[in-house]
Enzyme design. Structure first.
Site, PDB file in Angstrom:
ATOM      1  N   HIS A 264      35.657  40.436  34.554  1.00  0.00           N
ATOM      2  CA  HIS A 264      36.373  39.190  34.839  1.00  0.00           C
ATOM      3  C   HIS A 264      35.912  38.008  33.998  1.00  0.00           C
ATOM      4  O   HIS A 264      36.743  37.228  33.530  1.00  0.00           O
ATOM      5  CB  HIS A 264      36.274  38.864  36.329  1.00  0.00           C
TER       6      HIS A 264
ATOM      7  N   GLU B 204      44.057  42.960  36.564  1.00  0.00           N
ATOM      8  CA  GLU B 204      43.065  44.018  36.778  1.00  0.00           C
ATOM      9  C   GLU B 204      43.326  45.233  35.883  1.00  0.00           C
ATOM     10  O   GLU B 204      42.399  45.783  35.293  1.00  0.00           O
ATOM     11  CB  GLU B 204      43.048  44.467  38.247  1.00  0.00           C
TER      12      GLU B 204
ATOM     13  N   SER C  94      35.912  46.852  32.430  1.00  0.00           N
ATOM     14  CA  SER C  94      34.591  47.082  33.027  1.00  0.00           C
ATOM     15  C   SER C  94      34.341  48.540  33.397  1.00  0.00           C
ATOM     16  O   SER C  94      33.271  48.868  33.905  1.00  0.00           O
ATOM     17  CB  SER C  94      34.425  46.221  34.282  1.00  0.00           C
TER      18      SER C  94
END
Length: 291
Positions: A166, A207, A226
């Protein structure tokens, strides 16, 4: 419907103190030292109050080593698969690769770039509070890190997801502006159906979003950026054009690689279609199928 909440280990407070309840499949569930560590970090987050200094975690050498391993692997993956907008602003953010940064460090680096700052979260933050805080350019972040036995895997969002995923994204003013529109939209929504629709659109964009660049599909979503596994597999997914009605109502399994992703033709299209939807979203603009 939006199911990300299932990724978080429940946190409770009782006569025995703060407890993080790991699932039976969690890599750290049989490690009493790790479990005590998670409880202690969660307690610090629960004790935080706005206006206070952010709690700093005295990370262990073992925890820093997990960050070093994952950071190095993801850096190589980003160079190959991440969107240009992400790469440019990751370079400006300059996250350390040799240690886990503290949340106040992340905030200090982010604020000059996009105005966002981090506050600690013990675990799951209610959807309305989590998304609603974006309007004030606040991001609720966990501070724990995944178990050392599986550095390239986590069953729940940890500091690697929150920061490498993020913060790397939020360093871009263009992405940060979309987050802020999400926060403004939440303030206008009254129904749970509309809130969950918003969360689903966020899931399939910020996302797990991908974008086409120079004939290649690259990722910008924090969940992809991630995840060592996801970022190597996303090009195998079925790619569909941005479609707000589909994104807001899609059924998906959070425990597997996403088989369907929605691909923007450019960051400008993402801003127009997804950012534009959030900017104008009300309860009445949610398709009836979501209710």
């Amino acid at each position: 419907m939006f199911e990300e909440a299932q990724l978080y280990s429940p946190v409770t407070t009782g006569t025995d103190g703060v407890r993080v309840h790991l699932s039976d499949e969690h890599p750290g569930v049989r490690d009493p030292e790790y479990r005590a560590r998670r409880d202690a970090i969660a307690a610090l987050a629960l004790d935080y109050r706005p206006g206070r200094s952010l709690p700093r975690i005295d990370y262990t050498d073992e925890e820093h080593e997990v960050w070093r391993i994952v950071s190095a692997e993801l850096r190589r993956k980003h160079a190959r698969y991440a969107a240009t907008e992400v790469l440019a602003h990751e370079a400006r953010l300059r996250l350390p690769s040799d240690r886990i940064p503290q949340l106040d460090e992340v905030s200090a680096a982010l604020m000059p770039l996009s105005g966002f700052r981090y506050v600690p979260a013990a675990g799951l933050v209610p959807l309305r509070e989590f998304f609603g805080s974006f309007v004030d350019r606040i991001f609720h972040s966990t501070q724990y890190i995944r178990h050392h036995s599986a550095p390239l895997y986590t069953p729940e969002p940890d500091a690697i997801h929150e920061i490498i995923g993020h913060a790397g994204q939020l360093a871009s003013p263009r992405f940060a502006a979309i987050y802020a529109e999400v926060g403004a939209a939440v303030a206008r929504l009254r129904t749970d159906a509309a809130l969950h629709f918003l969360a689903n659109v966020f899931w399939f964009s910020m996302e797990f979003g991908v974008v086409r660049e120079h004939g290649e599909v690259r990722c910008y979503g924090a969940g992809l950026l991630s995840s060592y596994g996801e970022i190597g597999e996303f090009r195998r997914a079925e790619l569909r054009p941005l479609n707000i009605a589909e994104m807001g109502t899609a059924v998906y399994d959070i425990t597997h690689y996403q088989p369907v992703l929605y691909c923007a033709e450019s960051i400008a299209e993402l801003e127009d279609v997804v950012g534009g939807f959030f900017a104008a979203m009300t309860d009445d603009s949610v398709p009836a199928v979501a209710h």
